[in-house]
Design a protein around this motif. Structure first.
Motif, PDB file in Angstrom:
ATOM      1  N   THR A 119      -0.793  -7.439  12.938  1.00 49.39           N
ATOM      2  CA  THR A 119      -0.063  -6.663  12.169  1.00 49.39           C
ATOM      3  C   THR A 119      -0.095  -6.817  10.701  1.00 49.39           C
ATOM      4  O   THR A 119      -1.303  -7.972  10.311  1.00 49.39           O
ATOM      5  CB  THR A 119       2.022  -7.657  12.499  1.00 49.39           C
ATOM      6  OG1 THR A 119       1.976  -7.470  13.687  1.00 49.39           O
ATOM      7  CG2 THR A 119       2.519  -6.533  11.251  1.00 49.39           C
ATOM      8  N   PHE A 120       0.003  -5.942  10.004  1.00 51.29           N
ATOM      9  CA  PHE A 120      -0.924  -5.719   8.364  1.00 51.29           C
ATOM     10  C   PHE A 120       1.187  -5.165   7.327  1.00 51.29           C
ATOM     11  O   PHE A 120       1.275  -4.674   8.190  1.00 51.29           O
ATOM     12  CB  PHE A 120      -1.678  -4.836   8.208  1.00 51.29           C
ATOM     13  CG  PHE A 120      -2.902  -5.577   9.021  1.00 51.29           C
ATOM     14  CD1 PHE A 120      -3.543  -6.117   8.919  1.00 51.29           C
ATOM     15  CD2 PHE A 120      -3.119  -4.900  10.220  1.00 51.29           C
ATOM     16  CE1 PHE A 120      -4.648  -6.992   9.499  1.00 51.29           C
ATOM     17  CE2 PHE A 120      -4.210  -5.435  11.192  1.00 51.29           C
ATOM     18  CZ  PHE A 120      -4.530  -6.424  10.319  1.00 51.29           C
ATOM     19  N   LEU A 121       0.873  -5.800   5.965  1.00 50.97           N
ATOM     20  CA  LEU A 121       1.252  -5.386   5.568  1.00 50.97           C
ATOM     21  C   LEU A 121       0.871  -4.213   4.283  1.00 50.97           C
ATOM     22  O   LEU A 121       0.393  -4.898   3.694  1.00 50.97           O
ATOM     23  CB  LEU A 121       2.909  -6.610   5.182  1.00 50.97           C
ATOM     24  CG  LEU A 121       3.322  -5.273   3.795  1.00 50.97           C
ATOM     25  CD1 LEU A 121       4.485  -4.461   4.801  1.00 50.97           C
ATOM     26  CD2 LEU A 121       4.540  -7.466   3.280  1.00 50.97           C
ATOM     27  N   LEU A 122       0.828  -3.279   4.015  1.00 50.43           N
ATOM     28  CA  LEU A 122       0.110  -2.293   3.020  1.00 50.43           C
ATOM     29  C   LEU A 122       1.334  -2.447   2.180  1.00 50.43           C
ATOM     30  O   LEU A 122       2.818  -1.750   2.874  1.00 50.43           O
ATOM     31  CB  LEU A 122      -0.458  -0.956   4.344  1.00 50.43           C
ATOM     32  CG  LEU A 122      -1.256  -1.666   5.441  1.00 50.43           C
ATOM     33  CD1 LEU A 122      -2.135   0.042   5.167  1.00 50.43           C
ATOM     34  CD2 LEU A 122      -2.014  -2.419   4.684  1.00 50.43           C
ATOM     35  N   ARG A 123       0.557  -1.964   1.135  1.00 50.70           N
ATOM     36  CA  ARG A 123       2.300  -1.469  -0.385  1.00 50.70           C
ATOM     37  C   ARG A 123       0.928  -0.254  -0.792  1.00 50.70           C
ATOM     38  O   ARG A 123       0.214  -0.478  -1.495  1.00 50.70           O
ATOM     39  CB  ARG A 123       2.348  -2.416  -0.964  1.00 50.70           C
ATOM     40  CG  ARG A 123       3.074  -2.240  -1.403  1.00 50.70           C
ATOM     41  CD  ARG A 123       3.950  -3.318  -3.258  1.00 50.70           C
ATOM     42  NE  ARG A 123       5.109  -3.900  -2.591  1.00 50.70           N
ATOM     43  CZ  ARG A 123       4.324  -5.319  -2.114  1.00 50.70           C
ATOM     44  NH1 ARG A 123       4.004  -5.567  -3.270  1.00 50.70           N
ATOM     45  NH2 ARG A 123       5.523  -6.247  -1.260  1.00 50.70           N
ATOM     46  N   ARG A 124       1.685   0.984  -0.629  1.00 50.19           N
ATOM     47  CA  ARG A 124       1.166   2.260  -2.180  1.00 50.19           C
ATOM     48  C   ARG A 124       1.400   1.797  -3.101  1.00 50.19           C
ATOM     49  O   ARG A 124       1.984   1.108  -3.318  1.00 50.19           O
ATOM     50  CB  ARG A 124       1.652   2.910  -1.592  1.00 50.19           C
ATOM     51  CG  ARG A 124       0.991   4.773  -2.579  1.00 50.19           C
ATOM     52  CD  ARG A 124       1.754   5.785  -1.947  1.00 50.19           C
ATOM     53  NE  ARG A 124       2.142   5.820  -0.881  1.00 50.19           N
ATOM     54  CZ  ARG A 124       0.825   6.540   0.030  1.00 50.19           C
ATOM     55  NH1 ARG A 124      -0.046   6.745  -0.270  1.00 50.19           N
ATOM     56  NH2 ARG A 124       1.106   7.173   1.141  1.00 50.19           N
ATOM     57  N   GLU A 125      -0.293   2.035  -3.611  1.00 50.69           N
ATOM     58  CA  GLU A 125      -0.160   0.909  -5.031  1.00 50.69           C
ATOM     59  C   GLU A 125      -0.436   2.318  -6.168  1.00 50.69           C
ATOM     60  O   GLU A 125      -0.905   3.237  -5.682  1.00 50.69           O
ATOM     61  CB  GLU A 125      -1.275  -0.576  -5.538  1.00 50.69           C
ATOM     62  CG  GLU A 125      -0.186  -1.432  -4.152  1.00 50.69           C
ATOM     63  CD  GLU A 125      -1.370  -2.401  -4.615  1.00 50.69           C
ATOM     64  OE1 GLU A 125      -2.241  -2.289  -5.444  1.00 50.69           O
ATOM     65  OE2 GLU A 125      -0.635  -3.806  -3.900  1.00 50.69           O
ATOM     66  N   ARG A 126      -0.409   2.117  -7.636  1.00 50.51           N
ATOM     67  CA  ARG A 126      -1.580   2.641  -8.024  1.00 50.51           C
ATOM     68  C   ARG A 126      -2.748   2.708  -8.287  1.00 50.51           C
ATOM     69  O   ARG A 126      -3.444   1.677  -8.394  1.00 50.51           O
ATOM     70  CB  ARG A 126      -1.034   2.658  -9.804  1.00 50.51           C
ATOM     71  CG  ARG A 126      -1.330   3.289 -10.922  1.00 50.51           C
ATOM     72  CD  ARG A 126      -0.571   3.138 -12.138  1.00 50.51           C
ATOM     73  NE  ARG A 126       0.756   4.166 -11.944  1.00 50.51           N
ATOM     74  CZ  ARG A 126       1.256   5.992 -10.721  1.00 50.51           C
ATOM     75  NH1 ARG A 126       0.462   6.206 -11.152  1.00 50.51           N
ATOM     76  NH2 ARG A 126       2.277   5.786 -10.890  1.00 50.51           N
ATOM     77  N   ARG A 127      -3.955   3.939  -8.415  1.00 56.77           N
ATOM     78  CA  ARG A 127      -5.093   3.319  -7.333  1.00 56.77           C
ATOM     79  C   ARG A 127      -5.910   3.591  -9.188  1.00 56.77           C
ATOM     80  O   ARG A 127      -5.385   4.097 -10.072  1.00 56.77           O
ATOM     81  CB  ARG A 127      -5.286   4.833  -7.446  1.00 56.77           C
ATOM     82  CG  ARG A 127      -7.025   4.783  -7.031  1.00 56.77           C
ATOM     83  CD  ARG A 127      -7.543   6.031  -5.791  1.00 56.77           C
ATOM     84  NE  ARG A 127      -8.428   5.732  -5.940  1.00 56.77           N
ATOM     85  CZ  ARG A 127      -9.567   6.263  -4.602  1.00 56.77           C
ATOM     86  NH1 ARG A 127      -8.363   6.638  -3.716  1.00 56.77           N
ATOM     87  NH2 ARG A 127     -10.637   6.272  -4.550  1.00 56.77           N
ATOM     88  N   PRO A 128      -6.475   2.605  -9.705  1.00 57.42           N
ATOM     89  CA  PRO A 128      -7.360   2.175 -10.842  1.00 57.42           C
ATOM     90  C   PRO A 128      -8.519   2.877 -11.150  1.00 57.42           C
ATOM     91  O   PRO A 128      -8.743   4.128 -10.562  1.00 57.42           O
ATOM     92  CB  PRO A 128      -8.357   0.988 -10.249  1.00 57.42           C
ATOM     93  CG  PRO A 128      -8.381   0.696  -8.913  1.00 57.42           C
ATOM     94  CD  PRO A 128      -7.355   1.515  -8.173  1.00 57.42           C
ATOM     95  N   GLU A 129      -8.675   3.499 -11.843  1.00 59.27           N
ATOM     96  CA  GLU A 129      -9.923   5.056 -12.479  1.00 59.27           C
ATOM     97  C   GLU A 129     -11.033   4.334 -11.801  1.00 59.27           C
ATOM     98  O   GLU A 129     -11.718   5.644 -11.460  1.00 59.27           O
ATOM     99  CB  GLU A 129     -10.064   4.915 -13.792  1.00 59.27           C
ATOM    100  CG  GLU A 129      -9.488   5.047 -15.397  1.00 59.27           C
ATOM    101  CD  GLU A 129      -9.469   4.984 -16.221  1.00 59.27           C
ATOM    102  OE1 GLU A 129     -10.653   5.946 -16.899  1.00 59.27           O
ATOM    103  OE2 GLU A 129      -8.355   5.412 -16.946  1.00 59.27           O
ATOM    104  N   GLN A 130     -11.225   3.444 -11.495  1.00 58.23           N
ATOM    105  CA  GLN A 130     -12.908   2.483 -11.000  1.00 58.23           C
ATOM    106  C   GLN A 130     -12.415   2.083  -9.253  1.00 58.23           C
ATOM    107  O   GLN A 130     -11.743   1.289  -9.053  1.00 58.23           O
ATOM    108  CB  GLN A 130     -14.387   2.475 -11.386  1.00 58.23           C
ATOM    109  CG  GLN A 130     -14.409   3.252 -12.682  1.00 58.23           C
ATOM    110  CD  GLN A 130     -15.930   2.703 -13.106  1.00 58.23           C
ATOM    111  OE1 GLN A 130     -16.142   1.648 -13.672  1.00 58.23           O
ATOM    112  NE2 GLN A 130     -16.183   3.324 -13.940  1.00 58.23           N
ATOM    113  N   THR A 131     -13.083   2.844  -8.365  1.00 57.49           N
ATOM    114  CA  THR A 131     -13.442   2.348  -7.394  1.00 57.49           C
ATOM    115  C   THR A 131     -14.618   1.587  -6.113  1.00 57.49           C
ATOM    116  O   THR A 131     -15.454   2.983  -6.994  1.00 57.49           O
ATOM    117  CB  THR A 131     -12.307   2.817  -6.321  1.00 57.49           C
ATOM    118  OG1 THR A 131     -12.758   3.850  -5.822  1.00 57.49           O
ATOM    119  CG2 THR A 131     -10.887   3.224  -6.551  1.00 57.49           C
ATOM    120  N   LEU A 132     -14.977   0.833  -5.502  1.00 54.09           N
ATOM    121  CA  LEU A 132     -15.970   1.199  -4.865  1.00 54.09           C
ATOM    122  C   LEU A 132     -16.230   1.434  -3.675  1.00 54.09           C
ATOM    123  O   LEU A 132     -14.826   2.607  -3.588  1.00 54.09           O
ATOM    124  CB  LEU A 132     -16.283  -0.752  -4.252  1.00 54.09           C
ATOM    125  CG  LEU A 132     -16.469  -1.840  -5.163  1.00 54.09           C
ATOM    126  CD1 LEU A 132     -16.364  -3.402  -4.988  1.00 54.09           C
ATOM    127  CD2 LEU A 132     -17.578  -1.102  -5.978  1.00 54.09           C
TER     128      LEU A 132
END
Length: 153
Positions: A119-132
């Protein structure tokens, strides 16, 4: 002179790019265009819906996590490429778009990994300008191995 179509050239280019990809390259930051996600929000994984042509959704195989973006909400939660999505907020994960919602939306996800339910808890968040770059091979490893920023909450 041999002429090939645009789609054939794209396929050749994609194959060549996949051939040179490596784990070291996966740590290279990418700049994300601000309009490339739902209002700049993200969860940080790609899922593959299998058996798309099967009209009876209940007969389809479970969706699979295709890739996880390091330092994303999915990575912090512990999702791994290859996990099978079983339930999202108590609903069958095979339903269309089970991850609806705006910033702060939470998703209780039941996934199957190596025959075990997790079981996992995910939360939608603001995305940073840079990601991997996304990682499509498991295990992706702990967020501390990727020098991810510490999270509060």
């Amino acid at each position: 002179m041999l002429r090939i179509g645009v789609s054939a050239r794209a396929a050749v280019l994609a194959t060549a790019l996949m051939a040179v990809a490596s784990t070291a390259q996966a740590q290279r930051p990418l700049t994300v265009p601000p309009d490339s996600t739902m209002a700049g929000l993200w969860i940080g994984f790609a899922r593959g819906v299998r058996d798309v042509m099967e009209p009876d959704r209940t007969k389809r195989r479970l969706p699979v996590v295709r890739s996880v973006i390091p330092c994303s909400p999915a990575h912090y939660a512990g999702l791994e490429p290859g996990d099978l999505l079983v339930l999202v907020n108590g609903q069958d994960a095979r339903m269309p778009n089970p991850f609806k919602g705006g910033e702060g939306s939470e998703y209780d996800v039941v996934a199957e990994r190596d025959g075990k339910r997790l079981t996992f808890l995910l939360r939608r968040e603001r995305r940073p300008e840079q990601t991997l770059e996304p990682v499509s091979q498991a295990p992706i490893g702990d967020a501390s191995e990727w020098d991810c920023p510490l999270r509060v909450g």
